[in-house]
Scaffold this motif. Structure first.
Motif, PDB file in Angstrom:
ATOM      1  N   MET A  98       0.573   6.143   7.956  1.00 58.10           N
ATOM      2  CA  MET A  98       0.826   6.745   6.639  1.00 58.10           C
ATOM      3  C   MET A  98       1.630   5.796   5.762  1.00 58.10           C
ATOM      4  O   MET A  98       1.378   5.670   4.558  1.00 58.10           O
ATOM      5  CB  MET A  98       1.587   8.065   6.826  1.00 58.10           C
ATOM      6  N   ASN A 106       0.782  -1.239   0.000  1.00 60.30           N
ATOM      7  CA  ASN A 106       0.000   0.000   0.000  1.00 60.30           C
ATOM      8  C   ASN A 106       0.812   1.286   0.000  1.00 60.30           C
ATOM      9  O   ASN A 106       0.233   2.356  -0.215  1.00 60.30           O
ATOM     10  CB  ASN A 106      -0.925   0.033   1.234  1.00 60.30           C
ATOM     11  N   ASN A 107       2.112   1.224   0.250  1.00 63.96           N
ATOM     12  CA  ASN A 107       2.853   2.473   0.415  1.00 63.96           C
ATOM     13  C   ASN A 107       2.895   3.277  -0.886  1.00 63.96           C
ATOM     14  O   ASN A 107       3.400   2.813  -1.909  1.00 63.96           O
ATOM     15  CB  ASN A 107       4.277   2.180   0.892  1.00 63.96           C
ATOM     16  N   LEU A 108       2.376   4.480  -0.831  1.00 63.12           N
ATOM     17  CA  LEU A 108       2.250   5.313  -2.029  1.00 63.12           C
ATOM     18  C   LEU A 108       3.598   5.866  -2.482  1.00 63.12           C
ATOM     19  O   LEU A 108       3.816   6.065  -3.683  1.00 63.12           O
ATOM     20  CB  LEU A 108       1.277   6.461  -1.758  1.00 63.12           C
ATOM     21  N   LYS A 138      -0.688   2.972   4.783  1.00 62.62           N
ATOM     22  CA  LYS A 138      -1.954   3.472   4.246  1.00 62.62           C
ATOM     23  C   LYS A 138      -3.143   2.920   5.040  1.00 62.62           C
ATOM     24  O   LYS A 138      -4.110   2.387   4.487  1.00 62.62           O
ATOM     25  CB  LYS A 138      -2.095   3.113   2.766  1.00 62.62           C
TER      26      LYS A 138
END
Length: 426
Positions: free
Chosen positions: A212, A48-50, A215
């Motif tokens: 964060m 999920n890490n953007l 996510k």
């Protein structure tokens, strides 16, 4: 009568301590609680890490540059049609031409090689970012866990002192105890609450960063699941220092990127030298009426003469870039060795301090504080001695949690510095 009050109050306080401990474990809404172990948290991070997702697009962009480098120059086409001349067939005076540029001295292959190195650089940058963010994820995870354990101690003591303060206020109003005892308990409670708020604020900040990175929902409450005995299964001394250093030199992606930058600059020097060699343009033309005879067909060749500009500046810059990148590579290698030496010493110190603690310390101290509390309620010890014991219990428990956290963090730092998960706990 005073004796009866003390016995009743003792039972109430002991019950309150148990209830407070239970409440401390359920301080977040169940619907928003995210209970995860370190393996699960890493899986969510990788998925999920953007920041990682955005960085991966740089690899795709670099690969697109290879396609561009492989393309040949397009041919040029021109067409002319007469508008005005002395003949009646002016509009039939037509000429066409086509030309094609051919690069020389292997410029195309050198550009392709530069683009391929660019892909490797993008990949190394991606994996180095992954190394950094993974270190942050893992250290945040353990920081939250051990700080939550410390917060439980505050929960227990604050809950107990709140009940004690309420009871003491009632007894003071009846004239059974002195006001100074009420004020001392009240002062201790306010001090603990201030410390607790600071600790919880730090947990919230770390938790926000971790959420964060994976996510997670901003409203979620992370509860790390850690096996209490896992710290005893790993040791900094289990891997020789020489192996750690060799692994860092081989597996650190920032070092790989520094090495390949030297190759990039060497290839660029070859390209700059090739640029000094003129490219050649071949052309073919047809003119119906405009030449010395009708239906003229001619061919041509064009290239510039390297009299003044032989790309002297570009070649010099490329040579300087090679020397510069070699110095930067050496500096990076020295920095890696220095970071590893520092991290290894810190890991050994943390482990030595951790091993110096008696494994039975926590349970013995917890039993002791319970006995102290009973004796205080029975007036076998005074208020100041009672507060001193409570402060010692809190301070030593929190210190032990910090020692465990520092040890785990130092091992994670070794993983980070070497670029290898030698001390991972899944």
């Amino acid at each position: 009568m005073h004796r009866k009050f003390v016995i009743v109050l003792s039972s109430i306080q002991l019950w309150c301590m148990a209830v407070s401990g239970a409440c401390a474990q359920a301080q977040a809404p169940n619907s928003d609680t995210l209970k995860v172990n370190i393996k699960q948290i890493e899986e969510q991070f990788l998925k999920n890490n953007l920041t990682l997702i955005a960085e991966k697009y740089n690899i795709d962009n670099a690969e697109a540059q290879i396609i561009t480098a492989k393309l040949f120059a397009n041919p040029d086409f021109n067409f002319q049609n007469g508008i005005l001349n002395d003949t009646h067939d002016a509009y039939k005076n037509q000429s066409v031409g086509i030309s094609q540029l051919f690069t020389t001295a292997g410029k195309r292959n050198k550009n392709i090689r530069l683009a391929q190195i660019g892909v490797d650089q993008a990949r190394y940058q991606f994996f180095d970012l992954l190394r950094t963010l993974r270190f942050t994820v893992r250290t945040d995870f353990y920081t939250i866990y051990y700080n939550q354990q410390s917060a439980t101690v505050y929960d227990l003591e604050i809950g107990s002192l709140k009940k004690t303060l309420t009871s003491f206020k009632e007894q003071f109003a009846k004239g059974n105890i002195a006001q100074k005892e009420v004020l001392r308990i009240q002062s201790q409670l306010y001090s603990l609450q201030a410390e607790y708020n600071g600790l919880v604020g730090g947990i919230d900040a770390t938790e926000s960063e971790l959420k964060m990175l994976i996510k997670a929902s901003p409203q979620s409450y992370i509860v790390p699941l850690v096996d209490p005995g896992f710290a005893n299964t790993i040791s900094a001394t289990s891997v020789p220092y020489s192996k750690l250093l060799d692994s860092a030199y081989v597996n650190r992606y920032d070092l790989k990127n520094a090495r390949i930058t030297v190759d990039y600059n060497k290839t660029n020097l070859a390209l700059q030298k090739a640029t000094a060699v003129p490219d050649v343009t071949f052309s073919l033309g047809y003119d119906k009426y405009g030449s010395f005879n009708n239906n003229y067909v001619g061919g041509g060749i064009e290239f510039n003469l390297p009299v003044f500009n032989r790309n002297q500046g570009g070649i010099k810059q490329a040579r300087i870039a090679i020397d510069q990148s070699k110095v930067q590579l050496e500096n990076q290698q020295n920095q890696v060795a220095m970071d590893l030496a520092t991290s290894y010493k810190e890991a050994l110190r943390s482990e030595e301090l951790y091993n110096s603690f008696d494994p039975a310390f926590k349970s013995d101290f917890t039993h002791l504080i319970n006995e102290v509390y009973k004796n205080y309620l029975l007036r076998n010890i005074g208020l100041l001695e009672f507060i001193d014991f409570y402060d010692s219990f809190k301070t030593n428990t929190i210190q032990f949690n910090n020692i465990q956290l520092n040890r785990i963090t130092s091992l994670e730092q070794l993983n980070y510095v070497t670029g290898t998960p030698f001390f991972n706990q899944n």
